[in-house]
Design a protein around this motif. Structure first.
Motif, PDB file in Angstrom:
ATOM      1  N   ASP A 152      25.920  -0.596   7.376  1.00 32.26           N
ATOM      2  CA  ASP A 152      26.249   0.228   6.213  1.00 32.26           C
ATOM      3  C   ASP A 152      25.129   0.139   5.189  1.00 32.26           C
ATOM      4  O   ASP A 152      24.834  -0.943   4.671  1.00 32.26           O
ATOM      5  CB  ASP A 152      27.570  -0.258   5.610  1.00 32.26           C
ATOM      6  CG  ASP A 152      28.089   0.661   4.518  1.00 32.26           C
ATOM      7  OD1 ASP A 152      27.422   1.667   4.212  1.00 32.26           O
ATOM      8  OD2 ASP A 152      29.177   0.373   3.977  1.00 32.26           O
ATOM      9  N   ASP A 153      24.519   1.275   4.879  1.00 36.80           N
ATOM     10  CA  ASP A 153      23.483   1.288   3.840  1.00 36.80           C
ATOM     11  C   ASP A 153      24.079   1.427   2.440  1.00 36.80           C
ATOM     12  O   ASP A 153      23.350   1.504   1.451  1.00 36.80           O
ATOM     13  CB  ASP A 153      22.472   2.402   4.095  1.00 36.80           C
ATOM     14  CG  ASP A 153      23.101   3.797   4.095  1.00 36.80           C
ATOM     15  OD1 ASP A 153      24.292   3.925   3.721  1.00 36.80           O
ATOM     16  OD2 ASP A 153      22.401   4.753   4.478  1.00 36.80           O
ATOM     17  N   ARG A 154      25.419   1.478   2.360  1.00 40.77           N
ATOM     18  CA  ARG A 154      26.185   1.536   1.108  1.00 40.77           C
ATOM     19  C   ARG A 154      25.997   2.840   0.343  1.00 40.77           C
ATOM     20  O   ARG A 154      26.407   2.951  -0.814  1.00 40.77           O
ATOM     21  CB  ARG A 154      25.849   0.354   0.187  1.00 40.77           C
ATOM     22  CG  ARG A 154      25.947  -1.008   0.844  1.00 40.77           C
ATOM     23  CD  ARG A 154      27.324  -1.311   1.367  1.00 40.77           C
ATOM     24  NE  ARG A 154      28.285  -1.558   0.303  1.00 40.77           N
ATOM     25  CZ  ARG A 154      29.549  -1.939   0.518  1.00 40.77           C
ATOM     26  NH1 ARG A 154      29.996  -2.082   1.762  1.00 40.77           N
ATOM     27  NH2 ARG A 154      30.371  -2.142  -0.495  1.00 40.77           N
ATOM     28  N   GLU A 155      25.397   3.826   0.982  1.00 39.09           N
ATOM     29  CA  GLU A 155      25.292   5.136   0.343  1.00 39.09           C
ATOM     30  C   GLU A 155      26.655   5.825   0.384  1.00 39.09           C
ATOM     31  O   GLU A 155      27.271   5.944   1.448  1.00 39.09           O
ATOM     32  CB  GLU A 155      24.251   6.000   1.060  1.00 39.09           C
ATOM     33  CG  GLU A 155      22.820   5.631   0.739  1.00 39.09           C
ATOM     34  CD  GLU A 155      22.451   5.964  -0.695  1.00 39.09           C
ATOM     35  OE1 GLU A 155      22.951   6.978  -1.222  1.00 39.09           O
ATOM     36  OE2 GLU A 155      21.669   5.202  -1.291  1.00 39.09           O
ATOM     37  N   GLU A 156      27.109   6.292  -0.762  1.00 37.66           N
ATOM     38  CA  GLU A 156      28.426   6.922  -0.856  1.00 37.66           C
ATOM     39  C   GLU A 156      28.281   8.421  -0.594  1.00 37.66           C
ATOM     40  O   GLU A 156      28.180   9.229  -1.513  1.00 37.66           O
ATOM     41  CB  GLU A 156      29.042   6.625  -2.221  1.00 37.66           C
ATOM     42  CG  GLU A 156      29.294   5.137  -2.434  1.00 37.66           C
ATOM     43  CD  GLU A 156      29.870   4.814  -3.795  1.00 37.66           C
ATOM     44  OE1 GLU A 156      29.658   5.612  -4.737  1.00 37.66           O
ATOM     45  OE2 GLU A 156      30.529   3.771  -3.921  1.00 37.66           O
ATOM     46  N   ARG A 157      28.308   8.759   0.688  1.00 40.35           N
ATOM     47  CA  ARG A 157      28.047  10.143   1.086  1.00 40.35           C
ATOM     48  C   ARG A 157      29.145  10.743   1.964  1.00 40.35           C
ATOM     49  O   ARG A 157      29.073  11.920   2.321  1.00 40.35           O
ATOM     50  CB  ARG A 157      26.719  10.224   1.842  1.00 40.35           C
ATOM     51  CG  ARG A 157      26.712   9.476   3.166  1.00 40.35           C
ATOM     52  CD  ARG A 157      25.484   9.836   4.016  1.00 40.35           C
ATOM     53  NE  ARG A 157      24.273   9.280   3.462  1.00 40.35           N
ATOM     54  CZ  ARG A 157      23.774   8.086   3.819  1.00 40.35           C
ATOM     55  NH1 ARG A 157      24.419   7.345   4.711  1.00 40.35           N
ATOM     56  NH2 ARG A 157      22.663   7.635   3.303  1.00 40.35           N
ATOM     57  N   TYR A 158      30.169   9.967   2.305  1.00 39.81           N
ATOM     58  CA  TYR A 158      31.137  10.410   3.309  1.00 39.81           C
ATOM     59  C   TYR A 158      32.448  10.845   2.668  1.00 39.81           C
ATOM     60  O   TYR A 158      32.932  10.231   1.714  1.00 39.81           O
ATOM     61  CB  TYR A 158      31.403   9.292   4.319  1.00 39.81           C
ATOM     62  CG  TYR A 158      30.162   8.888   5.081  1.00 39.81           C
ATOM     63  CD1 TYR A 158      29.711   9.637   6.154  1.00 39.81           C
ATOM     64  CD2 TYR A 158      29.435   7.761   4.695  1.00 39.81           C
ATOM     65  CE1 TYR A 158      28.567   9.268   6.844  1.00 39.81           C
ATOM     66  CE2 TYR A 158      28.289   7.388   5.376  1.00 39.81           C
ATOM     67  CZ  TYR A 158      27.860   8.150   6.451  1.00 39.81           C
ATOM     68  OH  TYR A 158      26.720   7.784   7.124  1.00 39.81           O
ATOM     69  N   HIS A 168      31.225   5.046   1.014  1.00 40.08           N
ATOM     70  CA  HIS A 168      30.285   4.471   1.972  1.00 40.08           C
ATOM     71  C   HIS A 168      31.051   4.139   3.253  1.00 40.08           C
ATOM     72  O   HIS A 168      32.290   4.224   3.307  1.00 40.08           O
ATOM     73  CB  HIS A 168      29.587   3.245   1.392  1.00 40.08           C
ATOM     74  CG  HIS A 168      30.505   2.254   0.741  1.00 40.08           C
ATOM     75  ND1 HIS A 168      31.482   1.560   1.436  1.00 40.08           N
ATOM     76  CD2 HIS A 168      30.605   1.836  -0.547  1.00 40.08           C
ATOM     77  CE1 HIS A 168      32.129   0.756   0.618  1.00 40.08           C
ATOM     78  NE2 HIS A 168      31.625   0.908  -0.595  1.00 40.08           N
ATOM     79  N   SER A 220      28.746   8.602  13.385  1.00 45.10           N
ATOM     80  CA  SER A 220      27.762   8.157  12.394  1.00 45.10           C
ATOM     81  C   SER A 220      26.604   7.393  13.011  1.00 45.10           C
ATOM     82  O   SER A 220      25.564   7.221  12.379  1.00 45.10           O
ATOM     83  CB  SER A 220      28.442   7.260  11.357  1.00 45.10           C
ATOM     84  OG  SER A 220      28.800   6.011  11.941  1.00 45.10           O
TER      85      SER A 220
END
Length: 256
Positions: A152-158, A168, A220
């Protein structure tokens, strides 16, 4: 000071939620005192009034009866209340309007297995569902402590259909796992005359939402081998539930 358990000013015994099991009485802390009972900064004790604590016990008794109605077998959405380690009441309804029929606030921490923050619900059914939901989070948090399940790159995109904000991957997995348990909770009540109408809608809604999120997780390319096994297991469960017939009106509402 006074002897422990007397309830005098020098000593405040921790309140508990109790229920009887075949092996004896189980007492779950109803923690309104510990400074670290919140999920953020330390907070002052907020002692429940006696009437408020008694109402918690009444709602909890009825929630335990609802959970017991699913039988003693294991399965998604089934919970032995004795597994709950602590309930932290959020807010005090003695100081606010009566609780709504749903749970307004609930949360848990991966560092405190089986403990959950819950605002007192207006119904036992809502509390039973919330206990299942939060315990699902605790189980997944334990797995995440033991195994790397995703990268998990912790990007809140989902997109998560149960929230307005993007998530994330870890948050997405938590939601899918928790709400699959909730779907199982409602699945067990489809034939219960007291709850069948609500169960049909919530089961139809949660199975659709979870399957959508599980598809996102599987495509993903960020799941580890253990994570993929877990999510593929969720997919198999949900695919089976998607074949379960439900009331047409409930299904239309769930698809809106």
């Amino acid at each position: 000071g006074s002897a422990p358990g007397t309830g005098a000013a020098a000593w405040l015994p921790l309140r508990t939620l109790t229920h009887t099991t075949p092996t004896g009485t189980v007492a779950i802390p109803l923690d309104d005192l510990d400074p670290y009972r919140d999920l953020d900064d330390p907070v002052a004790p907020a002692r429940l009034a006696a009437g408020e604590a008694a109402q918690w016990q009444r709602v909890f008794d009825d929630a335990v009866a609802i959970l017991a109605g699913a039988g003693t077998g294991q399965g998604p959405g089934r919970l032995d209340p004795a597994a709950v380690r602590a309930v932290v009441p959020y807010g005090r309804t003695a100081l606010t309007p009566p609780a709504p029929p749903t749970v307004a606030v609930s949360a848990s921490s991966g560092d405190s297995f089986g403990a959950m923050v819950i605002s007192r619900p207006g119904s036992a059914l809502a509390l039973a569902e919330t206990l299942v939901h939060e315990f699902q989070h605790s189980k997944l948090a334990a797995l995440l402590h033991l195994f790397p399940l995703l990268d998990d790159d912790r990007e809140e995109r989902y997109y998560a259909p149960w929230r307005a904000d993007p998530r994330h991957l870890t948050g997405l997995l938590h939601g899918a796992y928790a709400f699959t348990g909730v779907a199982g909770f409602w699945h067990d009540r489809l034939t219960d005359p007291a709850h069948s109408e609500a169960a049909a809608y919530h089961f139809a809604l949660r199975r659709l939402q979870c399957r959508l999120v599980v598809r996102t997780l599987l495509t993903s390319a960020r799941l580890t081998a253990p994570g993929r096994r877990l999510v593929e297991g969720l997919a198999r469960t949900l695919d089976g539930w998607l074949r379960v017939p439900v009331d047409r009106v409930a299904l239309r509402r769930a698809r809106k």
